[in-house]
Design an enzyme around this catalytic site. Structure first.
Site, PDB file in Angstrom:
ATOM      1  N   LYS A 188       0.746  -1.189  -0.084  1.00 12.13           N
ATOM      2  CA  LYS A 188      -0.012   0.115   0.145  1.00 12.13           C
ATOM      3  C   LYS A 188       0.929   1.289  -0.097  1.00 12.13           C
ATOM      4  CE  LYS A 188      -4.134   0.089   1.973  1.00 12.13           C
ATOM      5  NZ  LYS A 188      -5.051  -0.085   0.818  1.00 12.13           N
TER       6      LYS A 188
HETATM    7  N1  PMP Z   1      -6.414  -4.271  -3.374  1.00 17.07           N
HETATM    8  C1  PMP Z   1      -6.299  -2.692  -3.229  1.00 17.07           C
HETATM    9  C2  PMP Z   1      -5.587  -2.307  -4.314  1.00 17.07           C
HETATM   10  C3  PMP Z   1      -6.442  -2.182  -1.911  1.00 17.07           C
HETATM   11  O1  PMP Z   1      -6.427  -0.922  -1.534  1.00 17.07           O
HETATM   12  C4  PMP Z   1      -7.357  -2.904  -0.852  1.00 17.07           C
HETATM   13  C5  PMP Z   1      -7.652  -2.410   0.338  1.00 17.07           C
HETATM   14  N2  PMP Z   1      -6.484  -2.540   1.068  1.00 17.07           N
HETATM   15  C6  PMP Z   1      -7.322  -4.229  -1.210  1.00 17.07           C
HETATM   16  C7  PMP Z   1      -7.080  -5.061  -2.569  1.00 17.07           C
HETATM   17  C8  PMP Z   1      -8.070  -5.169  -0.072  1.00 17.07           C
HETATM   18  O2  PMP Z   1      -6.909  -5.428   0.983  1.00 17.07           O
HETATM   19  P1  PMP Z   1      -7.665  -5.620   2.382  1.00 17.07           P
HETATM   20  O3  PMP Z   1      -8.546  -6.718   2.415  1.00 17.07           O
HETATM   21  O4  PMP Z   1      -6.090  -6.007   3.065  1.00 17.07           O
HETATM   22  O5  PMP Z   1      -8.457  -4.549   2.833  1.00 17.07           O
END
Ligand code: PMP
Length: 290
Positions: A143
């Site tokens: 991220k």
């Molecule tokens: N893909 C992206 C690009 C994201 O920003 C997120 C949100 N964090 C997710 C997938 C889902 O990840 P998570 O389940 O850890 O929130």
């Protein structure tokens, strides 16, 4: 700090060049008080993303975890969204600036629903985006703030065309993910999801894979073509924000006759039990703030 008293200098390196990392974390109301879902996994991901772009977070993981609990308690939040962000200071200007301070902020607020509250029942519509995800493998699975530019463009493109979300492809033409969600499809009672070469290894993604295995549903991580999605029996997104949300329309055509599928429903029910602290088998996924 109070909401209105927070500020960032306008010459923060991160504001100009996207050089920072963040997390999106969620706390839920349970009989034992507020519980943060998979806090350790989120914090580990924050540190590994920072590491990828050579930022050294000047706190320990435990310190950041404790603050996330404290911020809920101090604000009397039973549930809510928590946003840790790591950003660089303004001690020097321009791309070449060196030895910048590393700052961490953690915010929390009430956050009932990311999309239309009915989305989890009715499902949402998606379009194939013209924006590619993660051309640079360094960014895959992290991220990193700057990488969210293309996700934002993809989402805007979807909304402008009247859809709820975008499906981004990777540079090889396989399905990658939504703008802030991982994608799954179901075909003949087997669940498929892209490998993590070109998408974020979402914490909800990892949780859903585990839950499906525990429900004796096969899960295959493999390259997925857009056409596989068109032919799917069911499709759904996962993410901290959307939790498990059915995808019922793709480029204007129905998936599963425009209805939420049975496997999606089964996973949603189990997820709901877990996050509300009602399934002891998954209690180690929750960190109680009090
Ligand atoms: N893909 C992206 C690009 C994201 O920003 C997120 C949100 N964090 C997710 C997938 C889902 O990840 P998570 O389940 O850890 O929130």
């Amino acid at each position: 700090m109070k909401w209105d008293d927070t500020s960032v200098h306008i010459l923060s390196h991160t504001l100009h060049y996207g050089t920072g990392v963040f997390e999106g974390v969620r706390a839920y109301k349970t009989p034992k008080g507020p519980a943060i879902f998979r806090l350790k996994e989120h914090t580990n991901r924050l540190f590994s993303a920072a590491d990828k772009i050579n930022i050294k977070i000047p706190f320990t993981k435990d310190e950041l975890n404790n603050i996330q609990c404290e911020i809920l308690n101090k604000n009397s939040l039973d549930e809510g969204y928590i946003r840790p962000i790591v950003y660089l200071g303004n001690e020097g200007l321009g791309l070449r600036a060196k030895d910048l301070s590393v700052n961490v902020a953690i915010a929390a607020w009430e956050w009932p629903s990311y999309m239309d509250p009915k989305a989890k029942e009715k499902g949402i519509s998606v379009i194939k985006s013209s924006h590619l995800q993660y051309e640079n493998p360094l960014h895959s699975g992290n991220k990193i703030i700057g990488t969210y530019f293309s996700n934002t463009m993809a989402l805007h493109e979807a909304i402008d065309s009247g859809a709820d979300e975008a499906i981004m492809l990777d540079k090889n033409g396989y399905i990658s993910e939504g703008s802030g969600e991982n994608i799954f499809l179901v075909k003949n009672n087997v669940i498929y999801t892209p490998t993590t070469d070109h998408c974020l290894n979402g914490i909800t993604r990892q949780s859903v894979i585990q839950m499906a295995k525990d429900l004796n549903i096969s899960v295959r991580e493999q390259n997925i073509k857009f056409d596989d999605l068109v032919q799917a029996d069911e499709a759904f997104f996962t993410g901290t924000a959307v939790e498990i949300t059915p995808i019922t329309s793709l480029d204007g055509k129905h998936i599963n006759d425009g209805k939420k599928g049975q496997v999606t429903n089964q996973l949603q029910e189990k997820f709901q039990e877990i996050i509300s602290g009602k399934n002891q088998d998954y209690d180690n996924w929750l960190t109680y703030s009090k």
